[in-house]
Design an enzyme around this catalytic site. Structure first.
Site, short mmCIF file in Angstrom:
data_model
loop_
_atom_site.label_atom_id
_atom_site.label_comp_id
_atom_site.label_asym_id
_atom_site.label_seq_id
_atom_site.Cartn_x
_atom_site.Cartn_y
_atom_site.Cartn_z
N HIS A 356 0.79 -1.24 0.00
CA HIS A 356 0.00 0.00 0.00
C HIS A 356 0.82 1.28 0.00
CE1 HIS A 356 -3.96 -1.83 0.82
NE2 HIS A 356 -3.24 -2.75 1.41
N ARG A 545 -5.52 12.19 5.83
CA ARG A 545 -4.43 12.35 6.78
C ARG A 545 -3.57 13.55 6.39
NH1 ARG A 545 -3.31 8.15 10.50
NH2 ARG A 545 -1.60 9.52 11.15
N THR A 652 -8.45 6.70 -1.99
CA THR A 652 -9.80 6.14 -2.14
C THR A 652 -10.86 7.21 -1.93
OG1 THR A 652 -9.47 5.30 0.11
CG2 THR A 652 -9.40 3.69 -1.66
C1 26V Z 1 2.04 1.96 7.61
C2 26V Z 1 2.69 1.96 8.81
C3 26V Z 1 4.13 2.07 8.79
C4 26V Z 1 4.74 1.70 10.06
C5 26V Z 1 4.03 2.19 11.24
C6 26V Z 1 2.59 1.85 11.28
C7 26V Z 1 1.96 1.88 9.97
C8 26V Z 1 0.57 1.80 9.91
C9 26V Z 1 -0.06 1.80 8.73
C10 26V Z 1 0.68 1.87 7.59
C11 26V Z 1 -0.02 1.81 6.32
C12 26V Z 1 -0.02 3.09 5.64
C13 26V Z 1 -0.27 2.80 4.30
C14 26V Z 1 -1.60 3.30 3.83
O1 26V Z 1 -2.57 3.57 4.53
N1 26V Z 1 -1.61 3.42 2.57
C15 26V Z 1 -2.74 3.90 1.87
O2 26V Z 1 -3.47 2.77 1.43
C16 26V Z 1 -4.62 3.15 0.72
C17 26V Z 1 -5.39 1.89 0.42
O3 26V Z 1 -4.68 1.12 -0.48
C18 26V Z 1 -4.24 3.93 -0.51
O4 26V Z 1 -5.41 4.34 -1.14
C19 26V Z 1 -3.41 5.14 -0.14
O5 26V Z 1 -2.94 5.79 -1.30
C20 26V Z 1 -2.24 4.72 0.69
O6 26V Z 1 -1.53 5.85 1.19
#
Ligand code: 26V
Length: 811
Positions: A356, A545, A652
């Protein structure tokens, strides 16, 4: 579903209320009325769940388990009623009792167990799987505290804990009988029995994982799947207890607290990885409990372990649940006594992985020492996977040690979770076309070369049931009146609306519906902030965010520039606008918090300046979440999707806005590209650098923020306004934003895209002047939004990744 008559509903509801509170519903509070309604509906679902499970167990259809650290469900009452086909009966029935359903819905706490896009995607997928008749279930953590509650105090973000379970949760059912033990720490004793190595995990700390089940009801199809969230508790058995920590009362309390900490709180960071031990504990906790319970269930229904991969698919939402891979290996090896080869075949065939983000700061890697200490047996398995993988690389990359070590799963004293996820799964997908291309050609190019067939794209989607039908009833009615109801089951039928977009009466109707939604939002804004906004102004929303790459700063600079222009030229002909911001910053992300302060400070200046405040208003709505999004999105004219190209994997909310007839102003990033492909140049406002230009700067340098300012006096002046006291007496208040641009050379190319952003915003104004033209564009956007239903996305996952059994029914 057999729909219930209004009379029966009223009777059942009254009797449920009496049973719970021992009095008549007319004397109750709305909160009690909500609880009673929730309990009644929950009971009705029980029957659907039982029938669904019976069917799954007898037909042996493939079960899909979606493992995710986050599920951002929001409220459940309204959507569940909609899917059960009971929304109207319930609304009308309550009306007869002088109760307004909306007032009851307000009492439900948002289930906010997610940070943003990734968690909300998981929630949309659950809704789509149930609605498409796919046996798909969620597996995650029941955090006691969800994503923090955001308050704005003195223009700044303040974080409060989200005690969402305070009043209980009518939707969940605790299943103590299905608890599992998860083992942490300790040692591994290896024994050689007749030449076969047996691994004994000893001296470990046991944690009781107790599941709480929430039914996920499909749209009018008698399906209720399950979302299973695990809660960590102390093992309460005297015997087990004393066996690992003898005596000592304080030690016992310490143990209890440390165990409960595991499912205490959702980490509020979504873009910076920090190697926190507790986070690794969370990851293994729900993964181990989940995999154990899946296998237990599978065997209970006489499944042959060698066919596991034909009957079960385990999907991992980003790398957070990657330990599914070694955990499944552990069970197959140590408990089912399979050979490594058999276990590996089953595991890789079963697991699939979605990436993601390409932000390297977010990539998970765990220090070997920590990993080994916390999960000794799992570490041994990861080591073995790594060894075998590296050996397979040697054959291909003879002597290329740098390449091999850069692809290794364990290297430089770290375990790299993305590498483990790629090696241990049969499918790796990105979430929009450009994102998948970047994974293949840049971020993961070595792996793509090695495993070309594993990589594929699945462009994200959103559930149109929540994001259109439930949250925008006015528009839904218009759609039903014009094109009929088929789009509800087949969202791409929305295309039939395209021919209506040309019609004057429909354009007027679209305008009227939007105005009504804007009046509703204006009321909410007034209640929450005291700011009065004009529903006839253009509602321009930037909600997501707060992050440097999402470039709220670019929007701020543009408003600051507009303000300067309006002061200099009070007669400047512009469309009155309401700028709406909302979003949370990670508590430790100073720059993002500073951005919130900047937005609020601009608002304070602009909204209180009579020279401009008839024309522009700036609003920051606190505590952005699913429910607030449901109010903002249907009321928006212009959807801001202005991330630095290449940085937003998909997005999204862009899809939600489009489906509700907002026009998108966007860079060609993430799924904005697919939206652009759908609606064409004339129905979207595109600006900024393309991916080639951005990648070129990133790879070869050559960008200078200082030069950008030198070349553009207006830009120089606007950036200067950040530190000259115009928006805050303390000239240093926004120094970190200023420095990120001018000292640290503007990592996200805000200044580079500034001019082109202003140009396109002028075009927005021009277009909005022609109301008919604007509404026509809205109509075309709505008509083309069907392919962004998560039903389409889930069908693609089911067909090309999971191989779901029931597929033929749905496609
Ligand atoms: C990443 C991390 C990194 C380490 C610490 C904790 C943590 C918690 C969550 C995440 C995930 C972040 C990634 C995320 O939300 N990506 C988003 O995913 C969406 C669904 O696919 C996408 O539409 C967004 O563009 C993308 O930023």
């Amino acid at each position: 579903m057999d729909t219930m008559s209004k009379k029966t509903f009223i009777k059942n509801y009254q009797s449920k209320y009496r049973e719970l509170y021992g009095e008549e519903v007319e004397f109750g509070s709305n909160q009690q009325r909500y609880e009673a309604l929730g309990s009644l509906i929950r009971e009705m679902i029980l029957k659907i769940s039982m029938d669904t499970n019976k069917r799954y167990n007898s037909t042996k259809e493939k079960q899909i388990y979606y493992f995710s650290m986050e599920f951002l469900l929001g409220r459940l009452l309204g959507d569940t009623l909609l899917n059960m086909g009971m929304l109207d009966v319930c609304r009308e029935g309550l009306k007869e009792l002088n109760i307004n359903l909306k007032d009851l819905e307000e009492w439900e706490q948002d289930q906010g167990l997610g940070n943003g896009g990734l968690g909300r995607l998981a929630a949309c997928f659950l809704d789509s799987m149930a609605s498409l008749n796919i046996a798909g279930h969620g597996c995650g953590i029941r955090y006691k505290y969800g994503f923090f509650e955001q308050k704005i105090i003195n223009r700044k973000q303040v974080e409060l804990s989200d005690n969402w379970l305070r009043e209980g949760n009518v939707w969940e059912k605790r299943r103590q009988d299905k608890a599992e033990i998860v083992k942490f720490g300790g040692d591994v004793k290896v024994e050689n029995v007749d030449g076969k190595l047996i691994f004994h995990h000893i001296n470990y700390e046991p944690v009781l994982a107790v599941p709480y089940d929430t039914p996920i009801v499909g749209y009018r199809n008698k399906v209720a799947n399950n979302l299973r969230l695990w809660s960590a508790e102390a093992v309460n058995n005297e015997f087990d207890y004393s066996s690992f920590r003898r005596g000592d009362f304080l030690k016992a309390i310490e143990y209890k607290n440390s165990v409960e900490l595991i499912s205490q709180v959702l980490y509020p960071e979504d873009s910076f990885y920090e190697g926190k031990m507790l986070r690794l504990k969370q990851e293994y906790f729900f993964v181990s409990a989940g995999v154990q319970s899946i296998i237990r269930h599978y065997k209970k229904h006489k499944g042959d372990i060698l066919d596991f991969d034909e009957k079960v698919a385990l999907h991992i939402n980003d790398t957070h649940p990657t330990l599914v891979i070694p955990e499944l290996m552990r069970i197959l090896l140590d408990e089912e006594n399979l050979s490594w080869e058999e276990a590996w075949r089953i595991t890789t065939n079963t697991v699939s992985y979605t990436n993601h983000t390409i932000m390297s700061e977010a990539l998970e890697k765990w220090p070997v020492d920590m990993f080994k200490k916390l999960l000794p047996r799992i570490y041994m398995i990861v080591e073995e996977i790594n060894e075998r993988f590296c050996k397979s690389l040697w054959g291909k990359y003879i002597g290329q040690w740098d390449k091999i070590s850069s692809m290794a799963i364990i290297a430089d004293e770290y375990v790299k979770m993305a590498h483990l996820a790629i090696v241990g799964s049969h499918s790796v997908n990105g979430v929009a076309k450009l994102h998948t291309e970047i994974l293949k050609k840049e971020e993961m190019k070595d792996f793509y070369y090695f495993y070309p067939n594993k990589f594929n794209n699945k462009t994200n989607g959103i559930t149109h049931r929540r994001w259109l039908i439930k949250s925008n009833p006015g528009l839904t009615n218009l759609l039903c009146d014009t094109i009929g109801e088929s789009f509800i089951k087949h969202p791409t039928d929305l295309l039939n609306f395209e021919k209506f977009a040309n019609k004057t009466d429909i354009q007027e109707e679209l305008g009227r519906i939007k105005l009504e939604n804007k009046m509703n939002l204006a009321k909410i804004i007034k209640n929450k902030t005291g700011i009065i906004v004009d529903p006839n102004s253009l509602f321009d929303a930037h909600v997501k965010r707060i992050h440097a790459y999402k470039r709220q700063t670019l929007n701020c600079l543009r408003i600051m520039d507009l303000y300067n222009q309006l002061i200099e030229n009070p007669n400047k002909d512009i469309i009155p606008r309401t700028f709406i911001f909302a979003g949370k910053a990670a508590p430790g992300y100073y720059l993002a918090k500073n951005t919130i302060e900047l937005i609020n400070s601009i608002g304070e200046v602009v909204n209180n300046d009579p020279r401009v405040n008839e024309k522009i208003k700036v609003v920051f709505l606190e505590n952005y979440g699913v429910s607030l999004a449901e109010d903002i999105i249907p009321a928006t004219d212009l959807s801001e999707q202005i991330s630095t190209t290449t940085k937003e994997a998909s997005g999204t909310s862009n899809m939600k806005f489009m489906m509700n007839g907002a026009i998108t102003i966007a860079t060609l990033d993430g799924a904005n590209i697919e939206i652009h492909d759908e609606v064409g140049d004339e129905n979207i406002f595109i600006f900024g650098m393309n991916s080639r230009e951005v990648l070129n700067y990133i790879e070869n340098g050559g960008y200078s923020a200082v030069e950008m300012c030198k070349e553009d006096k207006k830009l120089e002046r606007t950036v200067g306004d950040l530190i000259n006291g115009k928006y805050c007496q303390d000239k240093n208040a926004f120094k970190s934003i200023y420095d990120s641009l001018m000292i640290y050379n503007d990592e996200f190319f805000v200044l580079k895209d500034f001019e082109s952003y202003l140009d396109i915003q002028r075009k927005v104004d021009e277009t909005f002047k022609d109301a008919r033209m604007w509404q026509k564009m809205c109509g075309i956007n709505i008509a083309h939004s069907g392919i962004f239903s998560s039903d389409r996305t889930i069908k693609e996952y089911a067909a090309s990744i999971w191989g779901s059994t029931l597929l033929y029914k749905n496609l």
